[in-house]
Design an enzyme around this catalytic site. Structure first.
Site, PDB file in Angstrom:
ATOM      1  N   HIS A 230      -3.546  -1.016   0.583  1.00  0.00           N
ATOM      2  CA  HIS A 230      -2.956  -2.307   0.937  1.00  0.00           C
ATOM      3  C   HIS A 230      -3.804  -3.497   0.490  1.00  0.00           C
ATOM      4  O   HIS A 230      -3.283  -4.619   0.408  1.00  0.00           O
ATOM      5  CB  HIS A 230      -2.732  -2.383   2.451  1.00  0.00           C
ATOM      6  CG  HIS A 230      -1.569  -1.577   2.915  1.00  0.00           C
ATOM      7  ND1 HIS A 230      -1.660  -0.235   3.215  1.00  0.00           N
ATOM      8  CD2 HIS A 230      -0.269  -1.914   3.124  1.00  0.00           C
ATOM      9  CE1 HIS A 230      -0.466   0.208   3.594  1.00  0.00           C
ATOM     10  NE2 HIS A 230       0.391  -0.779   3.551  1.00  0.00           N
ATOM     11  N   GLY A 231      -5.075  -3.297   0.223  1.00  0.00           N
ATOM     12  CA  GLY A 231      -5.881  -4.430  -0.211  1.00  0.00           C
ATOM     13  C   GLY A 231      -7.364  -4.122  -0.238  1.00  0.00           C
ATOM     14  O   GLY A 231      -7.829  -3.173   0.390  1.00  0.00           O
TER      15      GLY A 231
END
Length: 427
Positions: free
Chosen positions: A275-276
């Site tokens: 996700h990041g």
């Protein structure tokens, strides 16, 4: 250019895999493909994160922000690299024959409705649809329009209104009241669901109008009876991808208890990192991994299996998932701890404006009503699709739906909040 490069490399390597029999050479070809896709994803999405942490470990000066400022995150890179990896792995495992037409493969990777924020589509489900397209007369237009309207309602009316109270609380967790923090936490929990599932509905509806069926990505996840069930209902395409291509590849649950627990933890930590480039995402994923392990350990406890406890299990799952979303939403680990502390230590500060509190309650009420309707009438899209196909065969009902859709669109615009980007656009 990156999208075209990934498509060209993996299309060519898959054709090569189809012609090569030698196992060592097949592994070598797969390694080249994985190195290309993961290398591109790693540089653009995690380059600065890796350089920053490497400098801390070796006690070196921090990386130059000027250098990394020039490398922006390419649109859709998290989704099309994962789709391309799944294609190569399926061909390598001989579960799928190599696609012979480059245009078809490039369409599979670049299909615009789901390119930016999913769902993650497998070549097994999408490539056959290109070879045997849905005829125009069989396209479920009413159902497609309904999905688009539903997605716009979730995004523009619910998610964007809920974002006001969540942004207010998460922006300054040390300066707002305990009540505001609780409302902000639940607001974000509902916001990210409405936002992301709303995008998926719009993507599914748009794809249907073009003759393609995309997989369902959400099945009322906040009614999940446990964390394993939550991940069978939330971002289903990512959960299935992680299970098939990482969890099973690591041995799944066939390698003994301890290694199964390790596999669960690693898969969820990797899912968080996907996700990041932030330790907060790793912590968020790791928390879910620990919860899945604990759930597996206590699975044999008969006390938790009683049906009368199901509402409590659902409520408990929702509460814990909401707490963990704090790591997902906060800007860093310090703010996450500050937020969680504020939830349980009564404090004074800025109160949430009355209008935001009322918007939260209105949105909560509509979401509850929506879930009640879902439980009673349509637990999945297949039931809805069957109903709308009957409507589509009746001219009178089609005309009535046209009037309904027009009024619904006007109401969505009238009651929409200030426009916000989709949450998953940044991933």
């Amino acid at each position: 250019m990156l999208l075209f490069w990934v498509a060209l490399v993996d299309f060519s390597l898959a054709r090569l895999l189809g012609a090569v029999v030698s196992v060592p050479w097949r592994r070598f070809i797969l390694a080249i493909s994985l190195g290309n896709s993961l290398g591109i994803l790693g540089f653009y999405k995690y380059g600065h994160f890796i350089a920053e942490n490497w400098a801390i470990i070796l006690n070196l000066p921090p990386p130059s922000p000027d250098f990394w400022a020039h490398w922006l995150l390419p649109v859709g890179i998290s989704f099309y690299t994962f789709q391309s990896i799944s294609y190569l792995v399926d061909v390598y495992r001989q579960e799928l024959k190599p696609e012979r037409k480059f245009f078809s493969y490039f369409l599979f990777l670049s299909f615009f409705p789901q390119l930016v924020a999913g769902p993650i589509v497998t070549a097994k489900s999408f490539l056959p649809q290109i070879r045997r397209p849905l005829s125009f007369l069989r396209t479920p237009v009413l159902f497609a329009v309904f999905l688009i309207l539903l997605g716009l309602f979730k995004k523009m009316v619910l998610a964007d209104h809920l974002s006001e109270s969540s942004d207010f609380s998460f922006l300054r967790p040390a300066e707002v009241t305990t009540k505001a923090l609780w409302i902000g936490m639940f607001s974000y929990s509902l916001q990210i669901y409405c936002d992301f599932s709303g995008y998926t509905d719009i993507a599914q509806g748009t794809a249907l109008l073009l003759g393609f069926r995309l997989p369902e990505n959400f099945k009322m996840p906040y009614l999940a009876d446990g964390f394993s069930e939550f991940w069978n209902r939330w971002h289903i395409s990512l959960s299935q991808w992680l299970k098939k291509y990482i969890y099973i590849s690591l041995g799944g649950n066939r390698v003994g208890k301890l290694l199964t627990y390790r596999n669960l933890f690693l898969v969820m930590a990797i899912g968080g990192l996907w996700h990041g480039a932030s330790w907060n995402f790793v912590i968020w994923g790791s928390c879910h991994g620990i919860l899945l392990i604990l759930e597996r350990i206590t699975k044999g406890n008969r006390f938790w299996s009683f049906s009368f406890l199901r509402p409590l299990r659902i409520l408990g799952t929702f509460l814990v998932v909401s707490f963990i979303w704090v790591f997902f939403r906060s800007v860093d680990f310090t703010n996450s701890l500050c937020y969680l502390q504020g939830l349980f230590v009564k404090k004074e500060g800025f109160s949430l404006p009355y209008s935001m509190e009322m918007n939260f309650l209105y949105c909560l009420l509509m979401i509850v009503i929506g879930h009640i309707l879902g439980i009673l009438y349509f637990k999945d899209n297949k039931q809805l699709l069957a109903a709308f196909e009957k409507w589509q065969n009746s001219l009178g009902k089609t005309a009535f739906f046209g009037i309904f859709a027009s009024i619904a669109m006007i109401l969505i615009v009238l009651f929409s909040a200030d426009s916000k980007p989709f949450v998953y656009f940044v991933f």
